[in-house]
Scaffold this motif. Structure first.
Motif, PDB file in Angstrom:
ATOM      1  N   MET A  70      -2.932   4.279  11.431  1.00  0.00           N
ATOM      2  CA  MET A  70      -3.169   4.337  12.697  1.00  0.00           C
ATOM      3  C   MET A  70      -4.668   4.532  12.761  1.00  0.00           C
ATOM      4  O   MET A  70      -5.257   5.636  12.601  1.00  0.00           O
ATOM      5  CB  MET A  70      -2.273   5.225  13.402  1.00  0.00           C
ATOM      6  CG  MET A  70      -2.754   5.381  15.065  1.00  0.00           C
ATOM      7  SD  MET A  70      -1.722   6.579  15.836  1.00  0.00           S
ATOM      8  CE  MET A  70      -2.255   7.935  15.352  1.00  0.00           C
TER       9      MET A  70
ATOM     10  N   LYS B 169      -7.286   5.768  15.457  1.00  0.00           N
ATOM     11  CA  LYS B 169      -7.163   6.322  16.859  1.00  0.00           C
ATOM     12  C   LYS B 169      -8.399   5.852  17.677  1.00  0.00           C
ATOM     13  O   LYS B 169      -9.489   5.532  17.081  1.00  0.00           O
ATOM     14  CB  LYS B 169      -7.494   7.806  16.530  1.00  0.00           C
ATOM     15  CG  LYS B 169      -6.387   8.428  15.686  1.00  0.00           C
ATOM     16  CD  LYS B 169      -6.433  10.000  15.752  1.00  0.00           C
ATOM     17  CE  LYS B 169      -5.144  10.758  15.008  1.00  0.00           C
ATOM     18  NZ  LYS B 169      -4.872  11.755  15.982  1.00  0.00           N
TER      19      LYS B 169
ATOM     20  N   ASP C 272      -2.761  16.705  17.967  1.00  0.00           N
ATOM     21  CA  ASP C 272      -1.438  16.326  17.357  1.00  0.00           C
ATOM     22  C   ASP C 272      -1.798  15.074  16.645  1.00  0.00           C
ATOM     23  O   ASP C 272      -2.633  13.897  16.864  1.00  0.00           O
ATOM     24  CB  ASP C 272      -0.512  15.914  18.530  1.00  0.00           C
ATOM     25  CG  ASP C 272       0.738  15.616  17.775  1.00  0.00           C
ATOM     26  OD1 ASP C 272       0.813  15.037  16.386  1.00  0.00           O
ATOM     27  OD2 ASP C 272       1.965  15.670  18.239  1.00  0.00           O
ATOM     28  N   ALA C 273      -1.768  15.159  15.289  1.00  0.00           N
ATOM     29  CA  ALA C 273      -2.019  14.161  14.313  1.00  0.00           C
ATOM     30  C   ALA C 273      -1.269  12.747  14.657  1.00  0.00           C
ATOM     31  O   ALA C 273      -1.846  11.722  14.315  1.00  0.00           O
ATOM     32  CB  ALA C 273      -1.207  14.475  12.795  1.00  0.00           C
ATOM     33  N   ASN C 274      -0.211  12.639  15.213  1.00  0.00           N
ATOM     34  CA  ASN C 274       0.377  11.489  15.792  1.00  0.00           C
ATOM     35  C   ASN C 274      -0.261  10.968  17.080  1.00  0.00           C
ATOM     36  O   ASN C 274       0.305  10.103  17.651  1.00  0.00           O
ATOM     37  CB  ASN C 274       1.922  11.594  15.616  1.00  0.00           C
ATOM     38  CG  ASN C 274       2.498  12.065  14.467  1.00  0.00           C
ATOM     39  OD1 ASN C 274       2.088  11.414  13.595  1.00  0.00           O
ATOM     40  ND2 ASN C 274       3.271  12.996  14.442  1.00  0.00           N
ATOM     41  N   TYR C 275      -0.922  11.789  17.482  1.00  0.00           N
ATOM     42  CA  TYR C 275      -1.491  11.250  18.897  1.00  0.00           C
ATOM     43  C   TYR C 275      -2.519  10.073  18.763  1.00  0.00           C
ATOM     44  O   TYR C 275      -3.259  10.080  17.906  1.00  0.00           O
ATOM     45  CB  TYR C 275      -2.197  12.282  19.733  1.00  0.00           C
ATOM     46  CG  TYR C 275      -2.514  12.007  21.283  1.00  0.00           C
ATOM     47  CD1 TYR C 275      -1.479  12.268  21.973  1.00  0.00           C
ATOM     48  CD2 TYR C 275      -3.956  11.727  21.812  1.00  0.00           C
ATOM     49  CE1 TYR C 275      -1.603  12.091  23.469  1.00  0.00           C
ATOM     50  CE2 TYR C 275      -4.042  11.393  23.054  1.00  0.00           C
ATOM     51  CZ  TYR C 275      -2.978  11.383  23.929  1.00  0.00           C
ATOM     52  OH  TYR C 275      -3.103  11.402  25.280  1.00  0.00           O
ATOM     53  N   PRO C 276      -2.332   8.904  19.563  1.00  0.00           N
ATOM     54  CA  PRO C 276      -3.344   7.844  19.298  1.00  0.00           C
ATOM     55  C   PRO C 276      -4.582   7.716  19.661  1.00  0.00           C
ATOM     56  O   PRO C 276      -5.122   6.883  19.605  1.00  0.00           O
ATOM     57  CB  PRO C 276      -2.329   6.478  19.761  1.00  0.00           C
ATOM     58  CG  PRO C 276      -1.943   7.179  21.094  1.00  0.00           C
ATOM     59  CD  PRO C 276      -1.479   8.777  20.476  1.00  0.00           C
TER      60      PRO C 276
ATOM     61  N   GLU D 186      -8.727  10.035  19.778  1.00  0.00           N
ATOM     62  CA  GLU D 186      -9.249  11.420  19.355  1.00  0.00           C
ATOM     63  C   GLU D 186     -10.351  11.674  20.564  1.00  0.00           C
ATOM     64  O   GLU D 186     -10.831  10.753  21.036  1.00  0.00           O
ATOM     65  CB  GLU D 186      -9.737  11.212  18.084  1.00  0.00           C
ATOM     66  CG  GLU D 186     -10.957  10.279  17.889  1.00  0.00           C
ATOM     67  CD  GLU D 186     -11.672  10.363  16.487  1.00  0.00           C
ATOM     68  OE1 GLU D 186     -11.969  11.366  16.337  1.00  0.00           O
ATOM     69  OE2 GLU D 186     -11.371   9.221  15.943  1.00  0.00           O
TER      70      GLU D 186
ATOM     71  N   ARG E  72      -2.148   8.169  26.160  1.00  0.00           N
ATOM     72  CA  ARG E  72      -1.261   7.889  25.020  1.00  0.00           C
ATOM     73  C   ARG E  72      -0.775   6.436  25.212  1.00  0.00           C
ATOM     74  O   ARG E  72      -1.004   5.736  24.514  1.00  0.00           O
ATOM     75  CB  ARG E  72      -0.224   8.925  24.855  1.00  0.00           C
ATOM     76  CG  ARG E  72       0.640   8.166  23.650  1.00  0.00           C
ATOM     77  CD  ARG E  72       1.885   9.064  23.573  1.00  0.00           C
ATOM     78  NE  ARG E  72       2.834   8.503  24.916  1.00  0.00           N
ATOM     79  CZ  ARG E  72       3.973   8.932  25.312  1.00  0.00           C
ATOM     80  NH1 ARG E  72       4.618  10.231  24.485  1.00  0.00           N
ATOM     81  NH2 ARG E  72       4.512   8.574  26.281  1.00  0.00           N
TER      82      ARG E  72
ATOM     83  N   LEU F 298      -2.270   3.185  23.060  1.00  0.00           N
ATOM     84  CA  LEU F 298      -0.982   2.480  22.405  1.00  0.00           C
ATOM     85  C   LEU F 298      -1.014   0.938  22.928  1.00  0.00           C
ATOM     86  O   LEU F 298      -0.256   0.056  22.356  1.00  0.00           O
ATOM     87  CB  LEU F 298       0.221   2.842  22.555  1.00  0.00           C
ATOM     88  CG  LEU F 298       0.421   4.450  21.753  1.00  0.00           C
ATOM     89  CD1 LEU F 298       1.890   4.998  22.227  1.00  0.00           C
ATOM     90  CD2 LEU F 298       0.282   4.038  20.237  1.00  0.00           C
TER      91      LEU F 298
END
Ligand code: GRF
Length: 203
Positions: A1, A3, A26-30, A32, A186, A190
């Motif tokens: 992914m 970011k 959070d590493a999964n947040y799309p 930065e 988010r 996305l």
């Protein structure tokens, strides 16, 4: 992914900025948070961003006098320099011209402390109390040329309680702000929220 790189514009305290920075850990947040810009050198949010390890910049609007265009070109150049994809306004107290808005069309969000399209503008908590409304809340919306208008990305409400003051109401609304802004960013990152596909309008 990959970011999305986000630039946050602030003028003051920066509690919404801090909520976005926290969510983006959070590493999964799309997205930065790559940059925080303040138009006020004394904004407390700058220190908070710095402590969180986020790059900061000050572009002081007073240095540009009445030349709003020059201020915005400096802002825009700084965002480009940091390869920013998306912009979040978080307590940024400058009106933006249609030129700047068009540069970030569909890529810029704002948070407003009311249930838009009700209570656009300043002093929302006082005005809500004065009118005797029973619900209040916060809205994240795309920025368009008109102030506090533009398609809504996220919104949530809280009750107005007997005995509320501006301060107690503001605190309750701020909790909503800190919850919905990361969700809205988010969705934008996305591609789940877009200016073209949003049907609800705040104005
Ligand atoms: C928030 O209430 C936001 O909705 C409004 O300005 C305030 C900024 O607070 N646009 P903070 O700087 O994010 O703490």
């Amino acid at each position: 992914m990959t970011k999305k790189r986000v630039g946050i514009l602030i003028s003051g305290r920066g509690s919404n900025m801090a909520a976005l920075i926290e969510a983006a850990r959070d590493a999964n947040y799309p997205a930065e948070i790559a940059l925080v810009i303040s138009n006020r050198p004394e904004a407390p949010g700058l220190a908070r961003a710095h402590e969180a390890g986020v790059a900061t910049a000050v572009i002081d609007h007073t240095a540009f006098g009445a030349d709003r265009g020059a201020f915005e070109r400096a802002l825009h150049a700084k965002l480009l320099q940091h390869r920013i994809d998306l912009v979040c306004l978080a307590g940024f107290m400058r009106r933006l011209t249609p030129w700047f808005v068009s540069q970030w069309n569909g890529r810029m969000l704002n948070i407003h402390p009311s249930l838009l399209p009700q209570f656009k503008g300043l002093d929302t908590h006082r005005r809500v109390l004065e009118t005797g409304a029973t619900r209040h809340g916060a809205t994240v919306h795309f920025v368009v040329a008109d102030v506090d208008a533009g398609p809504i990305v996220a919104q949530d409400s809280v009750p107005v309680l007997a005995g509320d003051t501006e301060a107690t109401l503001a605190r309750r609304v701020l909790e909503v702000e800190h919850r919905i802004y990361p969700l809205a960013l988010r969705d934008l990152a996305l591609g789940r929220a877009s200016l073209a596909s949003s049907t609800r309008h705040a104005g």
